[in-house]
Design a protein around this motif. Structure first.
Motif, PDB file in Angstrom:
ATOM      1  N   MET A 197       0.834  -1.198   0.000  1.00  0.00           N
ATOM      2  CA  MET A 197       0.000   0.000   0.000  1.00  0.00           C
ATOM      3  C   MET A 197       0.872   1.253   0.000  1.00  0.00           C
ATOM      4  O   MET A 197       1.833   1.348   0.774  1.00  0.00           O
ATOM      5  N   ASP A 198       0.531   2.196  -0.844  1.00  0.00           N
ATOM      6  CA  ASP A 198       1.269   3.451  -0.938  1.00  0.00           C
ATOM      7  C   ASP A 198       0.782   4.394   0.170  1.00  0.00           C
ATOM      8  O   ASP A 198       0.074   5.368  -0.082  1.00  0.00           O
ATOM      9  N   SER A 199       1.197   4.108   1.402  1.00  0.00           N
ATOM     10  CA  SER A 199       0.643   4.792   2.569  1.00  0.00           C
ATOM     11  C   SER A 199       1.692   5.468   3.444  1.00  0.00           C
ATOM     12  O   SER A 199       1.363   5.985   4.508  1.00  0.00           O
ATOM     13  N   ALA A 244      -3.889   3.857  -1.995  1.00  0.00           N
ATOM     14  CA  ALA A 244      -4.048   2.903  -3.094  1.00  0.00           C
ATOM     15  C   ALA A 244      -2.879   1.926  -3.079  1.00  0.00           C
ATOM     16  O   ALA A 244      -1.824   2.195  -2.484  1.00  0.00           O
ATOM     17  N   LEU A 245      -3.071   0.797  -3.753  1.00  0.00           N
ATOM     18  CA  LEU A 245      -1.966  -0.129  -3.956  1.00  0.00           C
ATOM     19  C   LEU A 245      -0.921   0.521  -4.859  1.00  0.00           C
ATOM     20  O   LEU A 245      -1.239   1.326  -5.724  1.00  0.00           O
ATOM     21  N   ASP A 291      -7.415   8.505  -0.103  1.00  0.00           N
ATOM     22  CA  ASP A 291      -6.324   8.724  -1.049  1.00  0.00           C
ATOM     23  C   ASP A 291      -5.388   7.524  -1.175  1.00  0.00           C
ATOM     24  O   ASP A 291      -4.501   7.513  -2.035  1.00  0.00           O
ATOM     25  N   LYS A 341     -11.761  -3.170   1.784  1.00  0.00           N
ATOM     26  CA  LYS A 341     -11.910  -2.035   0.862  1.00  0.00           C
ATOM     27  C   LYS A 341     -11.362  -2.381  -0.516  1.00  0.00           C
ATOM     28  O   LYS A 341     -11.941  -1.991  -1.543  1.00  0.00           O
ATOM     29  N   LEU A 342     -10.249  -3.120  -0.554  1.00  0.00           N
ATOM     30  CA  LEU A 342      -9.571  -3.427  -1.813  1.00  0.00           C
ATOM     31  C   LEU A 342     -10.035  -4.737  -2.440  1.00  0.00           C
ATOM     32  O   LEU A 342      -9.591  -5.090  -3.535  1.00  0.00           O
ATOM     33  N   ASP A 393       1.332   0.712  -8.022  1.00  0.00           N
ATOM     34  CA  ASP A 393       1.096   0.234  -9.386  1.00  0.00           C
ATOM     35  C   ASP A 393       1.806  -1.098  -9.598  1.00  0.00           C
ATOM     36  O   ASP A 393       2.989  -1.245  -9.290  1.00  0.00           O
TER      37      ASP A 393
END
Length: 217
Positions: free
Chosen positions: A16-18, A86-87, A84, A122-123, A89
């Motif tokens: 996750m881009d967190s 998201a996984l 905001d 969620k995903l 890419d």
């Protein structure tokens, strides 16, 4: 070279881009409680640890009495930023490619069980993983407990498991569990910090990670 049968992923900063959201949430909660705000480099360093361990390092003036309110404010900031998130890419395609080869996927994360389950739901990824472990139900990184429990649950020997993470904490956990540890360079820890943890490989991108794993499963 024995093939990997289980690939274990860290979550934040790997899947996750967190990273930015976690840093901002730690800093925001500090501001709310009028505590010294740690620099982004320090807040990034603690990502991957259990939240309690992370806060002992990043917010040393946080008292036991302030801890519940800090957690409340941290979660409020994180949930505000949640839409905001998201996984990275290519991660979903990597999961599909590995599962297509018969590889089982797992997660070992410093997130809470509630937080991970919310993200998986969620995903739509709940069914993608054969097993998951969180720091609040096991041992925090770099203790090997989460990986040892996953090996037992999935009945896999250490030589058939690999840990993928973006922090030295992930790689040190893998060493402690006698499991191969692979570092990705697009997450929380910089290249120099990762190199000190002696990963088996350093991979700059998700595409590089996919190419490396598919040669070994």
């Amino acid at each position: 070279m024995k093939p990997y049968r289980v690939v274990v992923f860290d979550w934040d900063g790997t899947v996750m881009d967190s990273t930015h959201s976690i840093v901002a949430s730690i800093q925001g909660a500090c501001a709310d409680l009028e505590l010294p705000i740690p620099p982004a480099s320090e807040a990034r360093w603690v990502i991957g640890l259990s939240l309690e361990s992370a806060l002992r390092r990043a917010v040393p003036r946080l008292t036991a009495a302030q801890y519940p309110l800090f957690l409340q404010r941290y979660r409020a900031h994180f949930l505000r930023l949640d839409p905001d998130l998201a996984l990275f890419d290519g991660i979903a395609a990597l999961f599909e490619a590995l599962r297509g080869r018969g590889v089982r996927l797992a997660v070992a994360t410093g997130k809470s069980r509630v937080g991970l389950d919310r993200a998986l739901a969620k995903l739509g990824l709940r069914e993608a993983f054969a097993a998951t472990r969180c720091a609040d139900e096991s041992y925090g990184k770099p203790h090997p407990g989460m990986l040892l429990e996953l090996m037992q649950e999935l009945d896999v020997a250490p030589e058939h498991m690999v840990m993928v993470g973006d922090t030295a904490h992930d790689i040190e956990m893998a060493h402690a569990a006698q499991v191969d540890g692979v570092a990705v360079e697009y997450g929380a820890h910089d290249r120099e910090t990762l190199l000190l943890s002696r990963p088996l490989a350093m991979l700059p991108s998700v595409a590089d990670l996919q190419a490396w794993l598919l040669q070994r499963v």
